[in-house]
Design a protein around this motif. Sequence first.
Motif, PDB file in Angstrom:
ATOM      1  N   ARG A  44      37.698  36.115  37.291  1.00 51.76           N
ATOM      2  CA  ARG A  44      38.884  36.129  38.157  1.00 51.76           C
ATOM      3  C   ARG A  44      38.784  35.035  39.219  1.00 51.76           C
ATOM      4  O   ARG A  44      39.783  34.368  39.526  1.00 51.76           O
ATOM      5  CB  ARG A  44      39.033  37.485  38.815  1.00 51.76           C
ATOM      6  N   ARG A  45      37.614  34.888  39.786  1.00 54.94           N
ATOM      7  CA  ARG A  45      37.458  33.860  40.818  1.00 54.94           C
ATOM      8  C   ARG A  45      37.697  32.463  40.242  1.00 54.94           C
ATOM      9  O   ARG A  45      38.376  31.627  40.857  1.00 54.94           O
ATOM     10  CB  ARG A  45      36.060  33.955  41.438  1.00 54.94           C
ATOM     11  N   THR A  51      41.576  32.070  39.423  1.00 56.74           N
ATOM     12  CA  THR A  51      42.424  31.854  40.603  1.00 56.74           C
ATOM     13  C   THR A  51      42.143  30.511  41.268  1.00 56.74           C
ATOM     14  O   THR A  51      43.035  29.947  41.920  1.00 56.74           O
ATOM     15  CB  THR A  51      42.223  32.988  41.619  1.00 56.74           C
ATOM     16  N   GLY A  83      42.944  27.739  37.655  1.00 54.47           N
ATOM     17  CA  GLY A  83      44.181  27.958  36.923  1.00 54.47           C
ATOM     18  C   GLY A  83      43.963  27.986  35.427  1.00 54.47           C
ATOM     19  O   GLY A  83      42.870  27.757  34.922  1.00 54.47           O
ATOM     20  N   TRP A 110      45.783  35.320  32.419  1.00 48.57           N
ATOM     21  CA  TRP A 110      45.440  36.564  33.115  1.00 48.57           C
ATOM     22  C   TRP A 110      44.969  37.634  32.135  1.00 48.57           C
ATOM     23  O   TRP A 110      44.243  38.551  32.490  1.00 48.57           O
ATOM     24  CB  TRP A 110      46.622  37.076  33.928  1.00 48.57           C
ATOM     25  N   THR A 163      41.274  38.691  31.822  1.00 50.14           N
ATOM     26  CA  THR A 163      40.618  39.627  32.744  1.00 50.14           C
ATOM     27  C   THR A 163      40.726  41.063  32.276  1.00 50.14           C
ATOM     28  O   THR A 163      40.233  41.970  32.949  1.00 50.14           O
ATOM     29  CB  THR A 163      41.236  39.512  34.151  1.00 50.14           C
ATOM     30  N   GLN A 202      46.942  42.882  41.386  1.00 49.59           N
ATOM     31  CA  GLN A 202      47.488  41.535  41.314  1.00 49.59           C
ATOM     32  C   GLN A 202      48.599  41.410  40.279  1.00 49.59           C
ATOM     33  O   GLN A 202      49.187  40.333  40.134  1.00 49.59           O
ATOM     34  CB  GLN A 202      46.375  40.532  41.031  1.00 49.59           C
ATOM     35  N   PRO A 210      50.210  36.997  37.185  1.00 49.81           N
ATOM     36  CA  PRO A 210      50.266  35.709  37.885  1.00 49.81           C
ATOM     37  C   PRO A 210      49.741  34.564  37.032  1.00 49.81           C
ATOM     38  O   PRO A 210      48.841  34.725  36.204  1.00 49.81           O
ATOM     39  CB  PRO A 210      49.376  35.944  39.110  1.00 49.81           C
ATOM     40  N   TYR A 231      48.117  30.822  37.746  1.00 48.07           N
ATOM     41  CA  TYR A 231      47.557  30.021  38.842  1.00 48.07           C
ATOM     42  C   TYR A 231      47.449  28.550  38.461  1.00 48.07           C
ATOM     43  O   TYR A 231      47.285  28.181  37.300  1.00 48.07           O
ATOM     44  CB  TYR A 231      46.167  30.538  39.211  1.00 48.07           C
ATOM     45  N   GLY A 285      44.521  27.165  42.648  1.00 50.77           N
ATOM     46  CA  GLY A 285      44.405  28.212  43.656  1.00 50.77           C
ATOM     47  C   GLY A 285      45.713  28.796  44.115  1.00 50.77           C
ATOM     48  O   GLY A 285      45.724  29.685  44.988  1.00 50.77           O
ATOM     49  N   GLU A 286      46.843  28.336  43.588  1.00 55.19           N
ATOM     50  CA  GLU A 286      48.149  28.850  43.997  1.00 55.19           C
ATOM     51  C   GLU A 286      48.867  29.469  42.801  1.00 55.19           C
ATOM     52  O   GLU A 286      48.741  28.993  41.664  1.00 55.19           O
ATOM     53  CB  GLU A 286      49.011  27.716  44.573  1.00 55.19           C
ATOM     54  N   VAL A 287      49.647  30.531  43.076  1.00 54.27           N
ATOM     55  CA  VAL A 287      50.466  31.139  42.034  1.00 54.27           C
ATOM     56  C   VAL A 287      51.716  30.285  41.852  1.00 54.27           C
ATOM     57  O   VAL A 287      52.501  30.116  42.794  1.00 54.27           O
ATOM     58  CB  VAL A 287      50.859  32.585  42.393  1.00 54.27           C
TER      59      VAL A 287
END
Length: 857
Positions: free
Chosen positions: A502-503, A506, A509, A515, A518, A678, A699, A701, A704-706
Amino acid sequence: MTAAASEVGRQTRRLVDLARSGASGAPVSLGLLVVIWVLGLATSSVLSGPSKFVERHFAAGVVPVEHGRLWVVLTSGLWAGGLVGYLVATLLVVFVAAPVEHRIGSRRFAVAAAATQLLGTTAALMAAVLVRELDWGWGFRLHIGVAVSPTTWVVGAAMVASSAMDTLWRRRIRVGVLALLLTLALFSGHLQDLVVLASAVAGLLLGPSIVGRSARGEHLAGSRREGRVLVALVVAAAAIGPALAALSPNAVGPLAVLRDLFRGAGVSPAEVREICAQSRGAEDCRRGLLALRLGGVGPTVLMLMPSVLLLVLADGLRRGRRFAWWAAVVAQVLLLGLSLANFAVRYLGLDGTQSLFYGLHSPNLYRTLAPFLTPLAVLLVLLATRRFFDVAAPAGTYRRCAAVVLGTVLGLGSGYLAVGYLVRGQFDREPTAAALLADFPQRLVPPVYLQWLDPQFLPDSRVTTALYEWTGVVFWLVLCVAVAATFLAADRAATDDTDRARRLLTASGGSALSWMTTWAGNRYWFSPDGTGYVAYRVIGGVALTTGDPVGPPETVRAHVTEFAEFASANGWTPCFYSVTGELRAVTDALGWGGFQVAEETVLRLDGLAFTGKRFQDVRTALNRAKKSGIRAEWIEFPHAPLALTDQINAISEEWVADKGMPEMGFTLGGTDQLDDPQVRCLIAVDDDRTVHGVTSWMPVYRDGEVVGWTLDFMRRRTEGFRPAMEFLIASAALLLAEEGAEFVSLSGAPLAKVEAADADDIDETGDDDEERWERSVFGAVMDRVLDVLGRTLEPVYGFRSLLAFKSKFQPEYVPMYMTFPDPAALPSIGNAIGRAYLPDVSLGQGLRLVRTVIGRG
């Protein structure tokens, strides 16, 4: 006022309104309630139960029927067994019978209540006569017993109504009610318990003919989540039974043999020692020792603790925990072993002595074997549903739990030895330090399981009694709390690898489907430089990935190569599934084969406006929702009110049941995937807080941004707002555009693609036609196989219809591919994909799938 308080108030008002609306349309049930209270007051039966006159002339029983009072099978439902019985009957009528009548209609409710009361009572009386031939003790109690309670026709009518209910509540009500009633019948065992159980069974049988069947049929298929709930109900019911027998001194059922073990005799240790001094092996001596062990509050609580632990394990089963399944299996095996040992010693006399296990009276073969049946049945249920329980706790959870339990044992042992030695003179026989140490393990065992061991010393003061009786209780309490804590630690079974994935996701990307990496069930390969990872699962020797590798774009080729080497080193065939065209170009350059397996649909949100003729269906859905009072509302499933999540679960179970097959997984999420803070859920609700549809959005990514959101879960209420999905998807697109999102992906539809698009025409590699996989014999055959498979499964899962539905939003079509290095491994890859999507399918469900396809095709 906080949102939580507001929600509580709203739900309270809804409950009151439900009771009021149910009452307004329930003249039969409320009229019967009035009759019950009037008859109770007129016969002075409200406070102290039915009078002798009522029992003789209106209560159901074998004796009244033998004397020709046949009307008692109906009139017994018009009285209750005392003030508590009348109050319980009132609550059941108001909150169960009245809503049921309001739902199915007064005429059908009257037929259901009368029929189940008549048939249930008659069947129970016939069973009472038969039981006397098998178990004279229980049968005699049933023969002389009488039964009065409105519960009979209330439960019967509810079970009749369940026939036409939605799948989730039909299944839960039936399993829960039958498990509880069967437990009461087997452990409590009074005639009224048999009457209510028989009435419930009669309601099950009569339901289809009185109210019909659910429009979605009687399919047994359900989601993994619902299977866990049902198994947990069964285990909990089996755990409650012994506790019920322990706490009910009047229990007479065949499994209530434990009740005698909780009746302590009024004797002192000195009196017992005097008896045992004459003959230690005498039955009176052993009765006395057993009475001392079982008498008092501490031993009673200690003997209930295994049942408490089973209830804790039932909660773990509800959460899908693997440890809970193993622990429950071990517990049932131990109970089964104890039952078999009892049979061997008690009936076969293998130890040459008389055992007091399971009661002080000489049982017959049937009664001795009866306790063997419950753990056997529960064990079979657990073994048959093993596949539901695959959720692992975070790393180190059970090491910490074991450390706590071991520390507790050492602490209690030290305390027992130290305190016991200090007050050793307060035992009936002064123990040595070695004797105290040897006795300590017995203090942790419920005394019911120590009947073959004679105690070496007994407490003779308050201090020693507390030490002797409550040491084990403390141990079991700590054990229960420690095990419960492991289930609460992380319900999503997040592992260290999942957290790391996950880290990375995010931070760097990935694709629109990243996603999904995960989700539970994936394993992870992390690149040596720590910049990316590949999520995969190994099935039949195939390392099947979920989407593209996650990491910086410039590292994709290296990650593909390194993961392929990792898979080969482990003897697996790598296969990248549901990947983008960019990754397809990379694998083509490596000489791999591949072809299209799905079509992703993408909506660009910049300047999106559902105008023009081509969006007519979407605008119609938005306008109809506004006129109908339907609005779109964002929620986080893990933190949403129970009133909403329960409706979402019910809608999902109805959808699964309609398929008659297990819910698909792999790249298709279910309710388990909603339980992620999330992941956002957009629901369609009306003013009464009724959920008409639900969608979930994952989401996407970048740096670091959605930047976007991907549609995953889609369900709508069968009888709710019909264009709920069009409304929710359009609403989500508009709302997310306002938030600044660049795009929404409506995800891919497996085994479906736009026929007109030449999606396979990719030539980034410059290879010759002979080297192109698509044009090879293997590629042509496999593409044809997938096309046939997609058409075959269309009647059941509707992937192509789903793709056609998404076309209403005029999306961009982006092909998704499957790539692999070795075409000879295609049979194994096909098997792996099928098992990934349907890991829980059984042989019976597979045959049902074939019948469904043939029937609908």
